[in-house]
Write a protein that holds these residues in place. Sequence first.
Motif, PDB file in Angstrom:
ATOM      1  N   GLU A   1       0.798  -1.215   0.000  1.00 62.05           N
ATOM      2  CA  GLU A   1       0.000   0.000   0.000  1.00 62.05           C
ATOM      3  C   GLU A   1       0.838   1.276   0.000  1.00 62.05           C
ATOM      4  O   GLU A   1       1.966   1.309   0.478  1.00 62.05           O
ATOM      5  N   THR A   2       0.247   2.317  -0.559  1.00 61.53           N
ATOM      6  CA  THR A   2       0.846   3.654  -0.514  1.00 61.53           C
ATOM      7  C   THR A   2       0.557   4.268   0.841  1.00 61.53           C
ATOM      8  O   THR A   2      -0.544   4.130   1.383  1.00 61.53           O
ATOM      9  N   VAL A   3       1.545   4.937   1.416  1.00 63.40           N
ATOM     10  CA  VAL A   3       1.397   5.506   2.750  1.00 63.40           C
ATOM     11  C   VAL A   3       1.698   6.997   2.695  1.00 63.40           C
ATOM     12  O   VAL A   3       2.721   7.420   2.147  1.00 63.40           O
ATOM     13  N   SER A   4       0.821   7.812   3.269  1.00 60.02           N
ATOM     14  CA  SER A   4       1.042   9.257   3.284  1.00 60.02           C
ATOM     15  C   SER A   4       2.038   9.635   4.378  1.00 60.02           C
ATOM     16  O   SER A   4       2.209   8.912   5.363  1.00 60.02           O
ATOM     17  N   GLN A   5       2.696  10.764   4.223  1.00 60.88           N
ATOM     18  CA  GLN A   5       3.625  11.250   5.240  1.00 60.88           C
ATOM     19  C   GLN A   5       2.914  11.531   6.560  1.00 60.88           C
ATOM     20  O   GLN A   5       3.471  11.281   7.643  1.00 60.88           O
ATOM     21  N   ALA A   6       1.690  12.019   6.466  1.00 57.52           N
ATOM     22  CA  ALA A   6       0.929  12.317   7.683  1.00 57.52           C
ATOM     23  C   ALA A   6       0.662  11.038   8.469  1.00 57.52           C
ATOM     24  O   ALA A   6       0.783  11.013   9.708  1.00 57.52           O
ATOM     25  N   HIS A   7       0.311   9.972   7.746  1.00 55.40           N
ATOM     26  CA  HIS A   7       0.061   8.692   8.418  1.00 55.40           C
ATOM     27  C   HIS A   7       1.339   8.161   9.051  1.00 55.40           C
ATOM     28  O   HIS A   7       1.324   7.636  10.176  1.00 55.40           O
ATOM     29  N   SER A   8       2.463   8.279   8.358  1.00 57.02           N
ATOM     30  CA  SER A   8       3.750   7.821   8.893  1.00 57.02           C
ATOM     31  C   SER A   8       4.098   8.559  10.172  1.00 57.02           C
ATOM     32  O   SER A   8       4.562   7.956  11.150  1.00 57.02           O
ATOM     33  N   ARG A   9       3.884   9.867  10.192  1.00 56.65           N
ATOM     34  CA  ARG A   9       4.185  10.666  11.381  1.00 56.65           C
ATOM     35  C   ARG A   9       3.301  10.258  12.558  1.00 56.65           C
ATOM     36  O   ARG A   9       3.778  10.116  13.686  1.00 56.65           O
ATOM     37  N   ARG A  10       2.002  10.076  12.285  1.00 57.72           N
ATOM     38  CA  ARG A  10       1.076   9.674  13.354  1.00 57.72           C
ATOM     39  C   ARG A  10       1.498   8.321  13.939  1.00 57.72           C
ATOM     40  O   ARG A  10       1.473   8.112  15.157  1.00 57.72           O
TER      41      ARG A  10
ATOM     42  N   ARG B   1       9.427   1.164   4.248  1.00 60.86           N
ATOM     43  CA  ARG B   1       8.719   2.437   4.348  1.00 60.86           C
ATOM     44  C   ARG B   1       7.909   2.453   5.640  1.00 60.86           C
ATOM     45  O   ARG B   1       7.162   1.501   5.908  1.00 60.86           O
TER      46      ARG B   1
ATOM     47  N   GLY C   1       4.987   2.867   7.854  1.00 55.62           N
ATOM     48  CA  GLY C   1       3.544   2.877   7.609  1.00 55.62           C
ATOM     49  C   GLY C   1       3.045   1.764   6.725  1.00 55.62           C
ATOM     50  O   GLY C   1       1.835   1.503   6.684  1.00 55.62           O
TER      51      GLY C   1
END
Length: 362
Positions: free
Chosen positions: A58-67, A125, A127
């Motif tokens: 899956e593709t993961v957003s930077q915001a999700h990674s930070r959370r 990656r 997330g």
Amino acid sequence: MARALTSQHRLNNIALARQQVLEHGSDNATPLVDEWIQRSWRRCMSWGQQPQHGVHFETVSQAHSRRLQEQHQPLLRAAQAELDRLSRAISGTRYFALLTNAQGVVIDTRGAIDAHDARANNLARVGVNLSEQSVGTTAIGAALAEHRPIWLHRGEHFFNDNNAYSCAGAPLFSPQGDCIGMLDLTGIDVPERPELKHLAAQSARSIENALIQQHAPALLLHINWAGQLLGNDNDGLIGLDADGFVICANRQARQIMGLSAHAQPHAGDVFACAWQSLFDATQKNRSLELPLWSGLRIQVQTGQTHQPLAVTPTAPALKAAESDLIRRAMQQAHGNVTEAARHLGISRATLYRKISQAKTTR
């Protein structure tokens, strides 16, 4: 040459096992691969997965990674130093490290990750979900399911798309005994190195011990069986609060003490001695050999304290604690004074004297 032949023989066995279990659907266990691999394969098939299906990372957003990293700060802090050491240990092998949470989602990475290889970028990656249900049989999903160190090579992965990977994995447990994630070492088109399973397990143990230290107990005890040396990552670690309750312990300590996950007994229910003596030993920087109520004996090294020590009991309180200890030892020994004295680590004469003193003071 012998190594190449052995490697090819192993790949042939894996291919035969895949035919028996994945293509022909055999329910019988095959000796060609480990049983836990076959259990994982069958779980994947029970979810409707097929080896020839494509794997979606899956593709993961930077915001999700930070959370995600914010949510797992205690584990990330505890793992930081060990992940740095680990990346040095594997620097010449073309393997890299992944740290996941209990759901198999990556929360940190280390090592030489080839930015030009999509197969590496798929995994490494923060997330990305690498659980068994998401990407099939991997060291990540298997370590989380089996709760033990894992080695997985090429075709032992469930999906055909993942047969370039070789990976080792080890689960991570919290100070309360829950599985909270895992540590993975993965290589792509690399020679098989099953010894990495030992490295992953050792690193996981170091991270767990860092979590215990992070928990900041009032008193930290290093324990092992009587006669064993203390002072390394193989020690059992137990943390007590100022009132003597066990608030954290690593896996080694839980195995030695027979403690289940989330068990928080009082030290007096574990050690067949006055629990206050453990705090006294810290002040005197002493190593002790102590009896457990089971009759087994362990070596104990008291560590640094992180909170104010329990208030030193008054003389009457110490006498009451000693009397209670003797009473319980006698109950455990069914009235046998010799057996009770052995449990307490004192002579029969001393025990008789203390029993007589207790009777005269009533």
